[in-house]
Structures are given as structure tokens and as C-alpha cells.
Design a protein around this motif. Structure first.
Motif, PDB file in Angstrom:
ATOM      1  N   GLU A   1       0.817  -1.200   0.000  1.00  0.00           N
ATOM      2  CA  GLU A   1       0.000   0.000   0.000  1.00  0.00           C
ATOM      3  C   GLU A   1       0.856   1.258   0.000  1.00  0.00           C
ATOM      4  OE1 GLU A   1      -2.245  -1.181   3.374  1.00  0.00           O
ATOM      5  OE2 GLU A   1      -3.251  -2.743   2.206  1.00  0.00           O
ATOM      6  N   ARG A   2       2.050   1.193   0.555  1.00  0.00           N
ATOM      7  CA  ARG A   2       2.995   2.303   0.457  1.00  0.00           C
ATOM      8  C   ARG A   2       3.540   2.383  -0.972  1.00  0.00           C
ATOM      9  NH1 ARG A   2       2.681   6.009   4.126  1.00  0.00           N
ATOM     10  NH2 ARG A   2       4.641   6.728   3.214  1.00  0.00           N
ATOM     11  N   ARG A   3       3.850   1.251  -1.544  1.00  0.00           N
ATOM     12  CA  ARG A   3       4.376   1.241  -2.918  1.00  0.00           C
ATOM     13  C   ARG A   3       3.337   1.780  -3.900  1.00  0.00           C
ATOM     14  NH1 ARG A   3       8.971  -2.298  -3.908  1.00  0.00           N
ATOM     15  NH2 ARG A   3       9.616  -3.452  -2.041  1.00  0.00           N
ATOM     16  N   ILE A   4       2.072   1.396  -3.710  1.00  0.00           N
ATOM     17  CA  ILE A   4       1.026   1.790  -4.646  1.00  0.00           C
ATOM     18  C   ILE A   4       0.508   3.197  -4.343  1.00  0.00           C
ATOM     19  CG2 ILE A   4      -1.321   1.287  -5.429  1.00  0.00           C
ATOM     20  CD1 ILE A   4      -0.663  -1.691  -4.959  1.00  0.00           C
ATOM     21  N   ASP A   5       0.106   3.448  -3.096  1.00  0.00           N
ATOM     22  CA  ASP A   5      -0.504   4.732  -2.752  1.00  0.00           C
ATOM     23  C   ASP A   5       0.490   5.889  -2.809  1.00  0.00           C
ATOM     24  OD1 ASP A   5      -2.756   3.261  -2.302  1.00  0.00           O
ATOM     25  OD2 ASP A   5      -2.771   3.505  -0.117  1.00  0.00           O
ATOM     26  N   HIS A   6       1.766   5.617  -2.486  1.00  0.00           N
ATOM     27  CA  HIS A   6       2.754   6.687  -2.394  1.00  0.00           C
ATOM     28  C   HIS A   6       3.882   6.547  -3.419  1.00  0.00           C
ATOM     29  CE1 HIS A   6       0.984   8.236   1.346  1.00  0.00           C
ATOM     30  NE2 HIS A   6       0.733   6.972   1.616  1.00  0.00           N
TER      31      HIS A   6
ATOM     32  N   ILE B   1       7.418  -7.440  -0.165  1.00  0.00           N
ATOM     33  CA  ILE B   1       7.453  -7.540  -1.612  1.00  0.00           C
ATOM     34  C   ILE B   1       6.150  -8.201  -2.062  1.00  0.00           C
ATOM     35  CG2 ILE B   1       9.978  -7.692  -1.746  1.00  0.00           C
ATOM     36  CD1 ILE B   1       9.627 -10.729  -2.139  1.00  0.00           C
ATOM     37  N   GLY B   2       5.785  -8.012  -3.322  1.00  0.00           N
ATOM     38  CA  GLY B   2       4.569  -8.653  -3.804  1.00  0.00           C
ATOM     39  C   GLY B   2       4.165  -8.146  -5.170  1.00  0.00           C
ATOM     40  N   GLU B   3       3.424  -8.974  -5.893  1.00  0.00           N
ATOM     41  CA  GLU B   3       3.009  -8.645  -7.254  1.00  0.00           C
ATOM     42  C   GLU B   3       1.547  -8.230  -7.309  1.00  0.00           C
ATOM     43  OE1 GLU B   3       1.607 -12.942  -7.063  1.00  0.00           O
ATOM     44  OE2 GLU B   3       2.851 -11.506  -5.956  1.00  0.00           O
ATOM     45  N   THR B   4       1.207  -7.426  -8.314  1.00  0.00           N
ATOM     46  CA  THR B   4      -0.175  -7.015  -8.526  1.00  0.00           C
ATOM     47  C   THR B   4      -0.945  -8.126  -9.231  1.00  0.00           C
ATOM     48  OG1 THR B   4       0.253  -6.060 -10.703  1.00  0.00           O
ATOM     49  CG2 THR B   4       0.567  -4.623  -8.776  1.00  0.00           C
ATOM     50  N   GLU B   5      -2.255  -7.948  -9.316  1.00  0.00           N
ATOM     51  CA  GLU B   5      -3.073  -8.954 -10.006  1.00  0.00           C
ATOM     52  C   GLU B   5      -2.687  -9.058 -11.477  1.00  0.00           C
ATOM     53  OE1 GLU B   5      -7.749 -10.235 -10.742  1.00  0.00           O
ATOM     54  OE2 GLU B   5      -7.278  -8.318  -9.784  1.00  0.00           O
TER      55      GLU B   5
ATOM     56  N   TYR C   1       6.169 -11.694   2.025  1.00  0.00           N
ATOM     57  CA  TYR C   1       5.568 -11.778   0.693  1.00  0.00           C
ATOM     58  C   TYR C   1       4.075 -11.536   0.803  1.00  0.00           C
ATOM     59  CZ  TYR C   1       3.288 -13.892  -3.342  1.00  0.00           C
ATOM     60  OH  TYR C   1       2.469 -14.120  -4.423  1.00  0.00           O
ATOM     61  N   GLU C   2       3.592 -10.532   0.128  1.00  0.00           N
ATOM     62  CA  GLU C   2       2.166 -10.224   0.148  1.00  0.00           C
ATOM     63  C   GLU C   2       1.660 -10.044  -1.283  1.00  0.00           C
ATOM     64  OE1 GLU C   2       1.464  -6.507   2.078  1.00  0.00           O
ATOM     65  OE2 GLU C   2       3.027  -5.510   0.930  1.00  0.00           O
ATOM     66  N   PRO C   3       1.008 -11.066  -1.841  1.00  0.00           N
ATOM     67  CA  PRO C   3       0.414 -10.884  -3.163  1.00  0.00           C
ATOM     68  C   PRO C   3      -0.628  -9.778  -3.088  1.00  0.00           C
ATOM     69  CG  PRO C   3      -0.380 -12.904  -2.121  1.00  0.00           C
ATOM     70  CD  PRO C   3       0.717 -12.379  -1.264  1.00  0.00           C
ATOM     71  N   VAL C   4      -0.409  -8.704  -3.828  1.00  0.00           N
ATOM     72  CA  VAL C   4      -1.276  -7.534  -3.713  1.00  0.00           C
ATOM     73  C   VAL C   4      -2.730  -7.886  -4.005  1.00  0.00           C
ATOM     74  CG1 VAL C   4      -1.694  -5.193  -4.572  1.00  0.00           C
ATOM     75  CG2 VAL C   4       0.650  -6.026  -4.317  1.00  0.00           C
ATOM     76  N   TRP C   5      -2.921  -8.806  -4.935  1.00  0.00           N
ATOM     77  CA  TRP C   5      -4.275  -9.170  -5.355  1.00  0.00           C
ATOM     78  C   TRP C   5      -5.025  -9.969  -4.286  1.00  0.00           C
ATOM     79  CZ3 TRP C   5      -4.590 -14.498  -5.591  1.00  0.00           C
ATOM     80  CH2 TRP C   5      -3.365 -15.183  -5.713  1.00  0.00           C
TER      81      TRP C   5
END
Length: 243
Positions: free
Chosen positions: A87-92, A117-121, A154-158
């Protein structure tokens, strides 16, 4: 961005549950918003629950209104800080280079860096998961990372907040890749000892199948950490299976 003063009652309830029925097979850490850190420290004083923070600025001080340094977090009672959360990588728009700098800041302040770390859908659907994770690890994990001062999550963003989760074989493949890349970056000894957490819609109902996948050393818990009972039930999975 959850938690007001009243939320400390959940933290107190978690402490009481762990005091009454400890789970020695697992370490528990809570990472409340910075506004609650000092008060959470007081609630947890003398307990087995560790205290972490959610983000930090790379510099120790300066004209950065609204930011919080790693040193400030340590002063408030934190022993660790999450850096590079999706959410920091995406929102900010946080880059690997910035996450790398924040991890170094954590080390400077004597904190453990929990590097996410993690990938988007879209990346997942395109079959780019392993390439994305390798690139994020290479860009985000400092040379000074050690098992004693670093955790990788590891957190898969999707999967975050959607109720969706990767299958256990998918999690095993990803965590095996992470362990391998860490070995290349830091050496097999450090990589073998480093904790790799899985994060992404972990809850009591799926904790058992996710937390005992090879190379999974714990969970980065989101929504289920807001309720003491839910978080305790995830921890208790270790007592049930290993006990």
C-alpha cells in the motif's frame, strides 16, 4: 490506517489471552499506527508481545513535516518497522530504492526491518510473479541485511483484503524463490535463517494450510489483527499442530 484509543482494549485482550494460554512456538508482534505506539508500549510492557511500526522516513531528522524517523519509532517503543508494504508502494509510489533506504534507516535505529514484496493482479495474471519478486528483492534488500535484523514478507497484492489467496503450491514456489534469491544476495547461511512471512488475507480459517507451507515462517496479518480473538486463533495454529 486503523486504530483509535479504544483499539488498545483489543491489544489488552490479546495480552490477557496470551498470558493465560501462551503459544511458545510462535512470536507475536503488533504494529499499530504511530499515534498509538507509545500507549501500546505501556499496554504491552512485561508481556511477550513485541511492538513494531508501519513505516519510517529514511533520514534520522530534518525538515520533513509529517514524516516519522526510525529513531522516533524506537524512542516510542518499537523494535521493528514495516517497509515497502504494497500500500505504500502503490498509494505513495515508493520504489525499491526508497524501500532499501528505509531498511537501512531501520538498521541505523536498531530496529528490525520487515521488508515487503509482492506482485499485482495484472502481474500475477501475466505470469510475471517470480520475475517481479526477484527484482524487488534485489532492489530492496540491503547488503547489510541479516537474519537478526531483517524479515521478508511476501504479500500478493491481489490477495490483500479480497478474500482471495494463492494455493499452497503457489505459496511454496514463491517462498522457495525468495529463499533462493536471498541466498544469492546474502549467502545461504543468512538466507536459511531469515524469516519469510506470508501476507495476504490470512485468517483463522486458512492459517493452518498457509503457515505450514515449506519456507513459510509466519504471517504478516492484516485485517485479522484488528480483533484479539482472530489474531490469537492464528497464533494458536502453531500450538495445535506442533503441540
Amino acid at each position: 490506517m486503523n486504530g483509535l484509543s479504544g483499539s488498545l482494549s483489543e491489544l489488552s485482550a490479546l495480552r490477557k489471552r496470551l498470558d493465560a494460554a501462551p503459544v511458545p512456538q510462535a512470536d507475536a508482534m503488533m504494529c499499530p499506527p504511530a499515534t498509538l505506539l507509545a500507549r501500546a508500549r505501556d499496554v504491552l510492557e512485561g508481556s511477550s508481545i513485541l511492538l513494531g511500526a508501519q513505516d519510517c522516513h529514511p533520514l534520522p531528522s530534518g525538515a520533513h513535516t509529517g514524516d516519522i524517523s526510525a529513531e522516533m519509532l524506537a524512542d516510542a517503543g518499537a523494535t521493528a518497522v514495516i517497509v515497502g508494504h504494497s500500500e505504500r508502494r502503490i498509494d505513495h509510489g515508493e520504489t525499491d530504492a526508497l524501500v532499501h533506504a528505509k531498511a537501512l534507516a531501520a538498521y541505523r535505529a536498531g530496529l528490525t526491518a520487515i521488508i515487503c514484496i509482492g506482485e499485482t493482479e495484472a502481474q500475477y495474471r501475466d505470469g510475471k510473479t517470480l520475475d517481479i519478486l526477484r527484482s524487488q528483492l534485489e532492489g530492496s534488500v540491503p547488503e547489510g541485511a541479516r537474519a537478526a535484523n531483517t524479515v521478508v514478507a511476501y504479500e500478493p497484492v491481489w490477495a490483500i483484503g479480497t478474500g482471495l489467496t494463492p494455493t499452497p503450491p503457489e505459496v511454496a514456489q514463491v517462498h522457495g524463490l525468495i529463499r533462493s534469491v536471498l541466498g544469492q544476495l546474502l549467502g545461504d547461511s543468512e538466507a536459511g535463517a531469515m524469516r519469510i512471512l506470508y501476507g495476504g488475507s490470512v485468517k483463522p480459517a486458512n492459517a493452518a494450510e498457509l503457515l505450514f507451507v515449506p519456507d513459510v515462517n509466519g504471517a504478516l496479518v492484516g485485517g485479522a489483527s484488528l480483533k484479539a480473538d482472530d489474531f490469537y486463533e492464528i497464533l494458536a495454529v502453531y500450538a495445535e499442530i506442533q503441540g
